[in-house]
Write an enzyme that holds these catalytic residues in place. Structure first.
Site: not given
Length: 506
Positions: A190, A266, A301, A402
């Site tokens: 996906k 993750e 990331c 973040e």
């Protein structure tokens, strides 16, 4: 002849990418006919309308993958056959590298130069590396008593649901799909709704390489529909997800609500670059710090978004970092000269800009950047200057959240112990670096930093040969390396009773 900016713009205008769901070896529309737009962050234009998988479409894909797995057409074939097919896929990726790079650049805003030099070759290398690893991984024999033999073998898990983000579509898809297929599993991928085009082309190439129908399926769709249906499906044996902590927790919930499937996550980071007073080469350090956060417009990331610098070298280092940031060529992703491309979409851009208001409320100064750019002819694109925020409170929102953009938060400390303490004061633990000329201090700091990857006197040096994943709220499980093959395998023990009787005489 090397393609120019004009060449790439013309090619982008002429491309007609595949836009359907890829199930059982072919494209088709969603059952309900629904679509969603994929928008180019380069100029805000709609590139294509993509089929939007609904719950029934997800079930179709999973059922197809399950049937293929149970048939043994891939799961029980000789590993040397899988090796040959995945090697062919790697070759096909490289043979179509310009097409894939253009899809990636158009869809994600990556500079075309990076897509050509990094994204597509990395994807190809990942498939080739796992193909080559297949005849170099051995099963084990346990140290049993003499009257027994215990064989520990690896078998494929079944159907793997892989949900990948928009920041590195080809690279992260390969990290998950390649080892899963190499281990003999079937896969339902996906992709992010922002970046589905390269995944759909990858599926076509996999079929061309010889991956049997149903073994590799791609279902574009909205996360709360297609992603949730995949996470809850009882025939999915494992979900592997890269994205935000909030969505990662949804997949943990989906697993508990369905069949208790395995989950690997993750979930991003707030990675510190820890610069001690004996850093040595300030220029090299500044270049690594700047590229570590500004590459891909900060949408990485493990990007080094926190610069923790000893106050004794703060001024000199900051001046050099700002100099590097201002030297980077920000602009049209289809221009081969561009080094920094776009933010993925308007929502992410507004989220980043909102942090500038937070910085002002926290009394943080913008030392450099902080402005949205509107290039001529691309005014509707999502361009943002590399930004440096100085004298950040590590415990504040800028120091802890973040941001996922080209924003560097700079904080100071004095002494290695305080620096390591600040580095570890984060909910995340994906990556970190330490800069020092003292070997003992480097080893000690690296050991104390709570992160899945720690670089010493460098940043963001990576290869498929090493595992990638994090500690704390950065998730669990590992992509890359031989550890990923184990992650997509089930260990089986076969215990054989040899008895105590001596061998019969013939």
């Amino acid at each position: 002849m090397t393609a120019t900016k004009t060449d790439w713009i013309q090619r982008a205008a002429a491309q007609r990418p595949s836009t359907g769901l890829y199930i059982s070896g072919g494209f088709r529309d969603a059952r309900n006919g629904e679509t969603f737009p994929t928008v180019s962050p380069r100029d805000g234009s709609v590139v294509a309308q993509i089929a939007a998988a609904g719950e029934q479409d997800v079930d179709d894909a999973v059922q197809s993958a399950h049937r293929a797995f149970e048939s043994g057409i891939w799961s029980r074939t000789d590993r040397r056959h899988r090796q040959q097919v995945l090697t062919r896929l790697s070759d096909l990726i490289l043979a179509n590298h310009e097409e894939l790079a253009l899809l990636e650049s158009t869809d994600s805003g990556h500079p075309i130069g990076d897509a050509l030099a990094v994204d597509v070759p990395s994807c190809a290398r990942t498939f080739r590396w796992y193909a080559e690893a297949l005849d170099k991984v051995y099963d084990d024999v346990a140290p049993t008593p003499r009257n027994a033999l215990a064989i520990i073998s690896r078998e494929p898990l079944g159907v793997i649901g892989a949900v990948v983000p928009w920041n590195y579509p080809l690279i992260i898809s390969a990290w998950k799909v390649a080892p899963a297929l190499a281990a003999g599993n079937s896969v339902v991928l996906k992709p992010s709704e922002q970046t589905s085009l390269s995944a759909l082309r990858l599926a076509e190439l996999a079929s061309e390489a010889g991956v049997p129908d149903g073994v590799f399926n791609v279902i574009p769709g909205l996360g709360h529909v297609a992603g949730a249906a995949l996470g809850r499906h009882p025939l999915v044996d494992k979900i592997t997800f890269t994205g935000s902590p909030e969505v990662g927790r949804y997949f943990q919930r989906y697993a508990s609500e369905s069949n208790g499937k395995q989950v690997a996550l993750e979930l991003g980071g707030k990675s510190p670059q820890l610069v001690l007073h004996d850093v040595g080469d300030i220029t090299a350090c500044a270049s690594a710090v700047a590229w570590g956060i500004f590459y891909n417009a900060g949408q990485t990331c493990h990007g080094g978004s926190r610069l923790l610098v000893d106050e004794r070298v703060h001024d000199e280092l900051l001046e050099e970092v700002i100099k590097v940031g201002r030297s980077l060529a920000l602009g049209d992703p289809l221009d081969p000269a561009t080094q920094i491309g776009t933010i993925i979409d308007d929502r992410q851009l507004e989220s980043i800009l909102g942090y500038y208001d937070i910085a002002e409320s926290e009394g943080i100064s913008i030392a450099s950047g902080g402005t949205r750019i509107r290039p001529a002819g691309l005014e509707n694109g999502y361009y943002l200057e590399p930004t440096v925020l100085d004298r950040v409170n590590n415990a504040g929102r800028i120091g802890q959240e973040e941001i996922f953009g080209p924003v560097l938060a700079v904080s100071t400390f004095r002494g290695a112990a305080e620096g390591v303490r600040l580095a570890n004061e984060s909910r995340y633990g994906l990556a970190a670096s330490v800069w020092t000329q003292d070997l003992t201090r480097a080893h000690t700091a690296a050991r104390e930093l709570r992160a899945g990857t720690v670089w010493v006197n460098t940043f963001d040096v990576a290869d498929i040969i090493t595992p990638f994943g994090g500690f704390k709220e950065s998730g669990f499980g590992r992509d890359r390396s031989l550890h990923a093959l184990d992650a997509y395998s089930a260990l089986k023990t076969t215990w054989i009773n040899l008895g105590d009787a001596p061998l019969d005489e013939d």
